[in-house]
Scaffold this motif. Sequence first.
Motif, mmCIF file in Angstrom:
data_model
loop_
_atom_site.group_PDB
_atom_site.id
_atom_site.type_symbol
_atom_site.label_atom_id
_atom_site.label_comp_id
_atom_site.label_asym_id
_atom_site.label_seq_id
_atom_site.Cartn_x
_atom_site.Cartn_y
_atom_site.Cartn_z
ATOM 1 N N ALA A 142 -36.955 -102.606 -4.241
ATOM 2 C CA ALA A 142 -37.102 -102.359 -5.678
ATOM 3 C C ALA A 142 -36.156 -103.226 -6.490
ATOM 4 O O ALA A 142 -36.539 -103.797 -7.524
ATOM 5 N N LEU A 143 -34.906 -103.340 -6.028
ATOM 6 C CA LEU A 143 -33.929 -104.148 -6.760
ATOM 7 C C LEU A 143 -34.193 -105.635 -6.573
ATOM 8 O O LEU A 143 -34.105 -106.420 -7.531
ATOM 9 N N LEU A 144 -34.524 -106.028 -5.353
ATOM 10 C CA LEU A 144 -34.742 -107.450 -5.051
ATOM 11 C C LEU A 144 -35.928 -108.010 -5.827
ATOM 12 O O LEU A 144 -35.881 -109.126 -6.352
ATOM 13 N N GLU A 145 -36.995 -107.204 -5.913
ATOM 14 C CA GLU A 145 -38.213 -107.665 -6.593
ATOM 15 C C GLU A 145 -38.297 -107.170 -8.027
ATOM 16 O O GLU A 145 -39.301 -107.409 -8.690
ATOM 17 N N SER A 146 -37.232 -106.504 -8.491
ATOM 18 C CA SER A 146 -37.202 -105.941 -9.843
ATOM 19 C C SER A 146 -38.489 -105.156 -10.127
ATOM 20 O O SER A 146 -39.175 -105.374 -11.130
ATOM 21 N N MET A 147 -38.788 -104.239 -9.225
ATOM 22 C CA MET A 147 -40.059 -103.512 -9.274
ATOM 23 C C MET A 147 -40.134 -102.572 -10.469
ATOM 24 O O MET A 147 -39.145 -101.960 -10.867
ATOM 25 N N GLY A 189 -41.749 -99.117 -12.446
ATOM 26 C CA GLY A 189 -41.870 -97.730 -12.014
ATOM 27 C C GLY A 189 -43.110 -97.493 -11.188
ATOM 28 O O GLY A 189 -43.067 -96.782 -10.175
ATOM 29 N N ASP A 190 -44.236 -98.083 -11.600
ATOM 30 C CA ASP A 190 -45.484 -97.907 -10.857
ATOM 31 C C ASP A 190 -45.381 -98.517 -9.462
ATOM 32 O O ASP A 190 -45.889 -97.948 -8.482
ATOM 33 N N ALA A 191 -44.725 -99.669 -9.360
ATOM 34 C CA ALA A 191 -44.573 -100.321 -8.054
ATOM 35 C C ALA A 191 -43.653 -99.506 -7.140
ATOM 36 O O ALA A 191 -43.904 -99.393 -5.936
ATOM 37 N N ILE A 192 -42.602 -98.940 -7.713
ATOM 38 C CA ILE A 192 -41.702 -98.099 -6.930
ATOM 39 C C ILE A 192 -42.442 -96.869 -6.433
ATOM 40 O O ILE A 192 -42.314 -96.465 -5.270
ATOM 41 N N LEU A 193 -43.238 -96.272 -7.318
ATOM 42 C CA LEU A 193 -44.011 -95.089 -6.933
ATOM 43 C C LEU A 193 -44.984 -95.425 -5.808
ATOM 44 O O LEU A 193 -45.128 -94.646 -4.854
ATOM 45 N N LEU A 194 -45.634 -96.582 -5.892
ATOM 46 C CA LEU A 194 -46.559 -97.001 -4.842
ATOM 47 C C LEU A 194 -45.823 -97.181 -3.520
ATOM 48 O O LEU A 194 -46.315 -96.754 -2.458
ATOM 49 N N ALA A 195 -44.653 -97.795 -3.569
ATOM 50 C CA ALA A 195 -43.859 -97.990 -2.351
ATOM 51 C C ALA A 195 -43.448 -96.641 -1.758
ATOM 52 O O ALA A 195 -43.463 -96.455 -0.538
ATOM 53 N N CYS A 196 -43.101 -95.697 -2.621
ATOM 54 C CA CYS A 196 -42.720 -94.360 -2.141
ATOM 55 C C CYS A 196 -43.910 -93.653 -1.504
ATOM 56 O O CYS A 196 -43.775 -92.977 -0.479
ATOM 57 N N ASN A 197 -45.080 -93.810 -2.117
ATOM 58 C CA ASN A 197 -46.283 -93.172 -1.572
ATOM 59 C C ASN A 197 -46.683 -93.774 -0.230
ATOM 60 O O ASN A 197 -47.421 -93.144 0.540
ATOM 61 N N ASN A 198 -46.218 -94.984 0.039
ATOM 62 C CA ASN A 198 -46.527 -95.635 1.319
ATOM 63 C C ASN A 198 -45.548 -95.252 2.425
ATOM 64 O O ASN A 198 -45.657 -95.739 3.551
#
Length: 300
Positions: A250-255, A257-266
Motif C-alpha cells: 500500500a505504501l510502496l504503490e501509494s494505493m 482506499g479502494d485498492a487497499i480494500l481489494l488487497a485486503c479482500n484477497n
Amino acid sequence: MSTLSPENSLSARRSATFILGLHPFVRAEAWKFLTGYYSWQSSHDERLMVDSNRRKNYDALCQMYETLQPLLENLHGDFTETRNNIVYDIQRLYDKDPLGNVLVDKKRLEKNLLLSYVCNTKAEYQRGFHEMVMLFQLMVEQDHETFWLFQFFLQKTEHSCVINIGVGKNLDMLNSLIALLDPEFAEHLKGKGSGAVQSLFPWFCLCFQRAFKSFDDVWRLWEVLLTGKPCRNFQVLVAYSMLQMVREQALLESMSGDAILLACNNLIDLDADELISAACMVYAELMQKEVPQPLKDFFL
C-alpha cells in the motif's frame, strides 16, 4: 507438592486452549465449556442435567415460535423481510464438500436462524449469520446444541460481530490502534486510503471466516476469542495483523482506499496459527506503549 486452586486450574485450561488449540475429536464437547454452555466446575451428572434443560428450553422456544409465526407474518413486515433474507442467504450457501457430499441440512439451519432472530432481539439477523451458524451445525449433532452454542458465542465475544453493537466499535479501535502503532500507515490511510478501514466491516461481521483455508482454522481462531486470551477483543489485533500484510504494498504503490480494500479482500487461505501468533506479537508491542485510556479499556 502444591496443587492448583479451582481458579488457577480453570485459567490453566483456558491458557492451554489458547496456546495449543483443540483436537478435532474433543472440539464439540470443549466448546460447551468455552462458551459457558457447561460450567468448568460441573460434574458429569450436572452436565447431563444442564443438557436436558437446554434441550427442553429449546423445544419450548420452538413451540412458542410456531404459535407466534402467523401473528408475526401478519403484523410485522420486518419478520417477513428477514425470513426472506434468511431463505435467500441459505439458498446461495454452498453446502457440499469437494466430493459432492452434503455438509449441512439447510432446513435445520433455516429453523435455527429464524429462532435466533425471533428470540435474540439484541443481535437479530444480519447477512453472514447463516455462514456462522452453519459452522456450529457442522460441529455438533443436535439442533438445541447448535442454537445455544451460537447464542453463548455471541454473548462471550461481547456481540463483537453484530453490526449495531460491536462492529463499529471494532473499526474505531482498529483506527486508533493503527494510529498508535503505525503512524506512517495511519497517515496514508487518512489521505489516499480514506475509508478503507471502515470498509473492512465484513471481517468482523463474519469473524474472519472467509480469510481462512479451512473450517478448522476458523474454529481455531474462534476458540482463542472465547478464551479471552491474551486479552479482550483480540479480534481487533487480528484485523491489524491482516492489514499489516498489505501495508508494504500500500505504501510502496501509494494505493488508494479502494485498492487497499481489494488487497485486503484477497487475503484468503490464511493459516490460523500464524495469524494468531502475529496478533499476539502486536499485543506484546502494545503492552510496551503508553496506551490511551479508550484502547486500554477496550483490550484490558
